[in-house]
Design a protein around this motif. Structure first.
Motif, mmCIF file in Angstrom:
data_model
loop_
_atom_site.group_PDB
_atom_site.id
_atom_site.type_symbol
_atom_site.label_atom_id
_atom_site.label_comp_id
_atom_site.label_asym_id
_atom_site.label_seq_id
_atom_site.Cartn_x
_atom_site.Cartn_y
_atom_site.Cartn_z
ATOM 1 N N MET A 82 2.151 6.501 -6.454
ATOM 2 C CA MET A 82 0.327 7.416 -6.994
ATOM 3 C C MET A 82 0.487 9.588 -6.546
ATOM 4 O O MET A 82 0.010 10.036 -7.645
ATOM 5 C CB MET A 82 -0.274 7.256 -6.130
ATOM 6 C CG MET A 82 -1.028 6.055 -6.470
ATOM 7 S SD MET A 82 -1.036 5.959 -8.135
ATOM 8 C CE MET A 82 -2.694 6.582 -8.524
ATOM 9 N N VAL A 83 1.512 9.434 -5.982
ATOM 10 C CA VAL A 83 2.087 10.934 -5.594
ATOM 11 C C VAL A 83 3.128 11.293 -6.653
ATOM 12 O O VAL A 83 3.340 12.555 -6.170
ATOM 13 C CB VAL A 83 2.349 11.507 -3.864
ATOM 14 C CG1 VAL A 83 0.610 10.783 -3.339
ATOM 15 C CG2 VAL A 83 2.744 10.962 -3.219
ATOM 16 N N MET A 142 -7.102 0.818 -3.436
ATOM 17 C CA MET A 142 -6.943 1.489 -2.287
ATOM 18 C C MET A 142 -6.075 2.918 -2.813
ATOM 19 O O MET A 142 -6.586 4.169 -2.086
ATOM 20 C CB MET A 142 -6.029 0.733 -1.315
ATOM 21 C CG MET A 142 -6.729 0.177 -0.318
ATOM 22 S SD MET A 142 -5.727 -0.649 1.069
ATOM 23 C CE MET A 142 -5.936 0.558 2.417
ATOM 24 N N ILE A 154 -0.968 8.250 5.211
ATOM 25 C CA ILE A 154 -0.997 7.351 3.864
ATOM 26 C C ILE A 154 -2.008 7.810 2.917
ATOM 27 O O ILE A 154 -1.945 8.276 1.866
ATOM 28 C CB ILE A 154 0.253 6.489 3.129
ATOM 29 C CG1 ILE A 154 1.389 5.968 4.126
ATOM 30 C CG2 ILE A 154 0.039 5.640 1.883
ATOM 31 C CD1 ILE A 154 2.179 4.733 3.909
ATOM 32 N N GLU A 155 -3.373 7.459 3.823
ATOM 33 C CA GLU A 155 -4.460 7.854 2.777
ATOM 34 C C GLU A 155 -5.412 9.102 3.070
ATOM 35 O O GLU A 155 -5.434 9.270 2.250
ATOM 36 C CB GLU A 155 -5.006 6.140 3.678
ATOM 37 C CG GLU A 155 -6.229 7.118 3.376
ATOM 38 C CD GLU A 155 -7.380 5.278 3.070
ATOM 39 O OE1 GLU A 155 -7.500 4.652 3.775
ATOM 40 O OE2 GLU A 155 -7.421 5.783 1.858
ATOM 41 N N PHE A 194 0.956 -1.343 0.280
ATOM 42 C CA PHE A 194 0.030 0.098 0.170
ATOM 43 C C PHE A 194 0.840 1.083 -0.210
ATOM 44 O O PHE A 194 0.618 2.542 -0.407
ATOM 45 C CB PHE A 194 -1.002 -0.256 1.577
ATOM 46 C CG PHE A 194 -1.428 0.898 1.798
ATOM 47 C CD1 PHE A 194 -2.404 1.655 0.388
ATOM 48 C CD2 PHE A 194 -2.197 1.252 2.932
ATOM 49 C CE1 PHE A 194 -2.850 3.064 0.340
ATOM 50 C CE2 PHE A 194 -3.022 2.314 2.859
ATOM 51 C CZ PHE A 194 -3.218 3.543 2.277
ATOM 52 N N ALA A 195 2.690 1.316 0.913
ATOM 53 C CA ALA A 195 2.760 1.758 1.095
ATOM 54 C C ALA A 195 3.216 2.876 -0.203
ATOM 55 O O ALA A 195 3.612 4.050 -0.750
ATOM 56 C CB ALA A 195 4.043 2.027 2.423
ATOM 57 N N GLY A 204 -0.919 3.141 7.532
ATOM 58 C CA GLY A 204 -1.950 3.892 7.031
ATOM 59 C C GLY A 204 -2.457 4.715 6.787
ATOM 60 O O GLY A 204 -2.688 5.151 6.212
ATOM 61 N N ALA A 247 1.839 3.764 -3.018
ATOM 62 C CA ALA A 247 0.807 5.418 -2.571
ATOM 63 C C ALA A 247 2.292 6.500 -3.449
ATOM 64 O O ALA A 247 1.900 6.858 -3.455
ATOM 65 C CB ALA A 247 0.315 5.612 -0.696
ATOM 66 N N LEU A 279 -3.388 10.899 0.106
ATOM 67 C CA LEU A 279 -3.455 10.753 -0.903
ATOM 68 C C LEU A 279 -4.007 11.800 -2.172
ATOM 69 O O LEU A 279 -3.808 12.473 -3.044
ATOM 70 C CB LEU A 279 -4.228 9.371 -1.401
ATOM 71 C CG LEU A 279 -3.115 8.540 -1.214
ATOM 72 C CD1 LEU A 279 -3.869 6.716 -1.108
ATOM 73 C CD2 LEU A 279 -2.302 8.392 -2.638
#
Lengths: 224, 237
Positions: free
Chosen positions: A82-83, A168, B178-179, A75-76, B175, A79, B182
């Motif tokens: 994605m940035v 996510m 992070i979320e 996930f990290a 997390g 992420a 975003l």
């Protein structure tokens, strides 16, 4: 059983399968992303592992890498992509993250498979005058093959399960069915999404087992 | 000047971010640590009796190992979503999911460790009049400890990574940061939280390695080459 029944209804409703965010398209995305990642991961991990195993060096690296791999939060990583400017690159961020995730188990299994080849067999082959290349292709590779396939199968199942996390960060795949159901408190849809992922993982595992049976070098030798 | 502006220019590394949000970062890290710690400790408490049961009979071993393996293939996203009706938006949900995942690794390693105890050691203990409980506690467990600890380390490290997914219900420790970052493409926050997450895993692994060495002083007498070989074998299992 109520939720499972409703999930079944969701799965058998044609409208849920059509369109850009339908299960059909998501399934295709999921297969594509997982497949490409797995092929790339194999292309990276197997040559390195087989070479290291052949020359018998780099054991600490190969073993520790699988532990490092488990520490990578997918996930990290997603992420982070994605940035960064990569977010506009379609499926590329997901594929890179999954390759990073799949390389360690593939590499470790293939390496362990190579090092577990009976040294006396390798010595005998050398004594028969086999060159390094012949030893590798005709002795070590066939003997390490089961372990390599085990690694491939577990990597495939893990990649398919983990590819859902792409949802996510808004990327495609079957995870989107789960997150969409989650956001609308639609539990049957979540169950349906999870079932689709599980069935896909099991189907791929079955295909790989079949391939294993068909390709296994030792089996062929035995029947001939 | 540069320090002030890095929040505005959205730099990857930002000292000002670390200063101004240190409380937020600490809270998230603490949540991450306790969710992981509670999960792996409960996982160990559940895995241990399961491994003992599995060892007792082959008929139980099959289903126990099969079930824990199937659990591992459930996508974490789906696992947390499916547990939602049972627990609501709570840390208990994330902990339950993480416990279920840790079982796969823990049960296998505990079982492998117990089964690798030399029969002579067990026979000798029985001959000295050890009962089953004392045999387990004073002979089998210490000898199985390296394998158990290897499994515990793998479970801890992967749980730290998986905890981030708990952010889907707002209980994901780092997390969550992070979320949250975003939607606004807040680079410094994503990078800092990710690095902290990996650091946590590395620190936890090293700490547990230290604990393992303290608990098993006799393994250090062996040569390093033997030890590396043993670890390689355990991990291959």
């Amino acid at each position: 059983m109520g939720v499972l029944g409703e999930a079944w209804t969701w799965l058998t409703t044609g409208a849920n399968w059509s369109g850009e965010s339908g299960a059909g398209h998501r399934l295709g995305e999921h297969l594509y992303v997982s497949g490409v990642s797995l092929v790339l991961a194999c292309a990276i991990a197997l040559p390195v592992a087989l070479y290291l195993g052949h020359i018998g060096k780099g054991g600490a690296l190969a073993v520790n890498l699988s532990n490092v791999g488990r520490a990578i939060p997918v996930f990290a990583v997603l992420a982070l992509f994605m940035v960064s400017p990569l977010r506009n690159a379609g499926y590329v961020p997901t594929i890179i993250a999954l390759v990073l995730f799949a390389v360690p188990p593939l590499l470790t299994n293939a390496y362990v498979g190579m090092t577990e080849v009976d040294r006396s067999v390798a010595e005998a082959a050398r004594g028969m005058g086999m060159s390094g290349g012949q030893l590798f292709v005709r002795v070590e590779l066939p003997l390490a093959y089961p372990m390599i396939m085990t690694g491939l199968r577990s990597a495939a199942v893990q990649v398919i399960a983990t590819a859902t996390i792409a949802a996510m960060v808004g990327q495609g795949g079957l995870g989107r069915i789960i997150t969409a159901g989650f956001n609308t408190y639609n539990t049957p849809q979540v169950v349906a999404g999870a079932l689709l992922v599980a069935v896909l993982a099991l189907a791929v595992e079955a295909v790989l087992v079949g391939l294993d049976r068909a390709l296994s070098p030792l089996r062929r030798r035995r029947t001939a | 000047m540069a320090g002030q502006n890095c929040l505005v220019t959205n730099d990857w590394i930002c000292g000002e971010y670390l200063r101004s949000r240190s409380q937020e970062l600490t809270d998230a890290t603490v949540q991450h640590i306790w969710i992981t710690a509670v999960s792996v400790v409960i996982g160990l408490l559940v895995a241990f009796p399961l491994a003992l049961l599995a060892r007792r009979s082959r008929r139980i071993a099959g289903p126990v190992l099969g079930l824990t393996t199937v659990l591992y293939t459930v996508p974490s996203l789906a696992m947390f979503s499916l547990l939602l009706p049972l627990f609501g938006l709570s840390a208990a949900l994330v902990v339950t999911g993480l416990v279920l995942y840790s079982l796969t690794i823990l049960v296998r390693n505990i079982l492998a460790g117990l089964e690798a105890v030399p029969q002579e050691a067990k026979d000798a203990a029985k001959g000295m009049g050890y009962g089953p409980g004392r045999l387990l506690w004073e002979v089998e467990l210490p000898l199985a400890l390296p394998a158990v600890m290897a499994g515990f380390r793998i479970a801890t490290v992967s749980t730290i990574a998986l905890t981030t997914v708990g952010s889907i219900v707002g209980r994901g420790g780092l997390g969550n940061l992070i979320e949250d970052a975003l939607p606004s493409f807040f680079k410094a926050q994503v990078l800092t939280a990710s690095v902290l997450c990996v650091l946590l895993a590395v620190v936890a692994d090293l700490l547990l390695l230290g604990v393992q060495r303290l608990l098993t002083p006799w393994t250090r007498i062996r040569t390093t080459r033997d030890a590396v070989g043993a670890v390689a074998k355990v991990k291959a299992v």
